[in-house]
Design a protein around this motif. Structure first.
Motif, PDB file in Angstrom:
ATOM      1  N   UNK A  24       0.745  -1.016   0.032  1.00 53.29           N
ATOM      2  CA  UNK A  24       0.077  -0.025   0.033  1.00 53.29           C
ATOM      3  C   UNK A  24       0.754   1.359  -0.002  1.00 53.29           C
ATOM      4  N   UNK A  25       1.877   1.211   0.959  1.00 53.72           N
ATOM      5  CA  UNK A  25       3.029   2.322   1.019  1.00 53.72           C
ATOM      6  C   UNK A  25       3.676   2.479  -0.503  1.00 53.72           C
ATOM      7  N   UNK A  26       4.131   1.497  -0.959  1.00 56.04           N
ATOM      8  CA  UNK A  26       4.886   1.657  -2.113  1.00 56.04           C
ATOM      9  C   UNK A  26       3.984   1.851  -3.620  1.00 56.04           C
ATOM     10  N   UNK A  27       3.053   1.038  -3.640  1.00 54.48           N
ATOM     11  CA  UNK A  27       2.573   0.884  -5.016  1.00 54.48           C
ATOM     12  C   UNK A  27       1.144   1.881  -4.933  1.00 54.48           C
ATOM     13  N   UNK A  28       0.309   1.996  -3.905  1.00 48.65           N
ATOM     14  CA  UNK A  28      -0.865   2.794  -3.883  1.00 48.65           C
ATOM     15  C   UNK A  28      -0.422   4.240  -3.591  1.00 48.65           C
ATOM     16  N   UNK A  29       0.526   4.407  -2.627  1.00 50.72           N
ATOM     17  CA  UNK A  29       0.808   5.728  -2.050  1.00 50.72           C
ATOM     18  C   UNK A  29       2.345   6.429  -2.571  1.00 50.72           C
ATOM     19  N   UNK A  30       2.951   5.671  -3.404  1.00 52.00           N
ATOM     20  CA  UNK A  30       4.145   6.190  -4.015  1.00 52.00           C
ATOM     21  C   UNK A  30       5.383   6.485  -3.129  1.00 52.00           C
ATOM     22  N   UNK A  31       5.154   5.719  -1.889  1.00 56.59           N
ATOM     23  CA  UNK A  31       6.203   6.115  -1.085  1.00 56.59           C
ATOM     24  C   UNK A  31       7.118   5.010  -1.142  1.00 56.59           C
ATOM     25  N   UNK A  32       8.240   5.183  -2.014  1.00 53.43           N
ATOM     26  CA  UNK A  32       9.063   3.887  -2.368  1.00 53.43           C
ATOM     27  C   UNK A  32      10.261   3.971  -1.261  1.00 53.43           C
ATOM     28  N   UNK A  33      10.237   4.497  -0.265  1.00 54.62           N
ATOM     29  CA  UNK A  33      11.715   4.760   0.700  1.00 54.62           C
ATOM     30  C   UNK A  33      11.607   3.388   1.674  1.00 54.62           C
ATOM     31  N   UNK A  34      10.513   2.815   1.782  1.00 58.24           N
ATOM     32  CA  UNK A  34      10.475   1.543   2.494  1.00 58.24           C
ATOM     33  C   UNK A  34      10.605   0.481   1.366  1.00 58.24           C
ATOM     34  N   UNK A  35      11.635  -0.305   1.670  1.00 56.63           N
ATOM     35  CA  UNK A  35      12.111  -1.441   0.702  1.00 56.63           C
ATOM     36  C   UNK A  35      11.490  -2.907   1.011  1.00 56.63           C
ATOM     37  N   UNK A  36      11.254  -3.475  -0.295  1.00 57.34           N
ATOM     38  CA  UNK A  36      10.951  -4.685  -0.133  1.00 57.34           C
ATOM     39  C   UNK A  36      12.346  -5.495  -0.178  1.00 57.34           C
ATOM     40  N   UNK A  37      12.523  -6.634   0.833  1.00 56.67           N
ATOM     41  CA  UNK A  37      13.652  -7.235   0.947  1.00 56.67           C
ATOM     42  C   UNK A  37      13.366  -8.806   0.809  1.00 56.67           C
ATOM     43  N   UNK A  38      12.923  -9.401   1.839  1.00 58.53           N
ATOM     44  CA  UNK A  38      12.503 -10.735   1.851  1.00 58.53           C
ATOM     45  C   UNK A  38      11.031 -11.224   1.531  1.00 58.53           C
TER      46      UNK A  38
END
Length: 153
Positions: A24-38
Motif C-alpha cells: 500500500x505504501x509503495x504501490x498505492x501511495x508511491x512512498x518508495x523509501x520503504x524497501x521490499x527485501x525478503x
C-alpha cells in the motif's frame, strides 16, 4: 477504500484489508523509501513505525494500520530521534549499497526514542533482524551511539 494516517496526513488507499502495508505504501501511495527485501519479515528492509513501534510492513496487513499513526522513512527526520539518527548516519558514512538503510534507520530511531542511552547489548537486541548484506554493522552501532551521545563499549 482504506483510510490511513501516514506521516501525519490522512490518506486513502484502494486496497483489500489483508494487503501488506508495504505494498500500500509503495504501490498505492508511491512512498518508495520503504524497501521490499525478503517478504517474510526476516530482513528488516521494510521496517516502518506503527504508533512509534517498529514493524515489518511486508507482513503487516494494512487493516492493522487503520486508526494508528504510520511513520515511514520519508518523515522520520522530522522526529527528534530520527533527525539525530539521520545526521549520525551521514556523519559516519554508514551506508554502503544503502538498500537496507531505511529499515536500519527506522529500527534505530525507535530504539533511541524508547531508550536514549542504549548499551551495545541493547543496540544489538533492537537491531537484531535488520540484515545488511554489506556488513556495515560496526558503523550502524557507532552511528547509534553518536546519535545518542554515548560511546560504545
Amino acid at each position: 477504500m482504506i483510510t490511513l494516517n501516514v506521516n501525519g496526513k490522512s490518506v486513502q488507499a484502494d486496497a483489500e484489508p489483508e494487503t501488506p502495508l508495504l505494498w500500500v505504501l509503495r504501490d498505492s501511495l508511491q512512498m518508495t523509501g520503504t524497501k521490499f527485501g525478503c517478504g517474510m519479515q526476516l530482513c528488516g528492509a521494510c521496517t516502518v513505525h506503527l504508533d512509534g513501534k517498529p514493524v515489518r510492513s511486508c507482513g503487516t496487513p494494512v487493516s492493522a494500520a487503520v486508526g494508528k499513526e504510520v511513520t515511514t522513512i520519508e518523515a522520520i527526520g522530522a522526529t527528534p530521534a530520527g533527525k539525530k539518527v539521520q545526521a549520525a548516519w551521514k556523519d559516519l558514512d554508514v551506508p554502503q549499497c544503502g538498500y537496507c538503510q531505511s529499515g536500519q534507520i527506522m529500527s534505530a530511531t525507535a530504539l533511541l526514542a524508547a531508550n536514549p542511552s542504549p548499551t551495545d547489548a541493547q543496540i544489538d537486541a533492537a537491531m537484531d533482524g535488520n540484515i545488511c548484506r554489506c556488513g556495515t554493522y560496526p558503523r550502524i552501532r557507532a552511528a547509534i551511539h553518536k546519535a545518542a551521545g554515548t560511546k560504545g563499549a
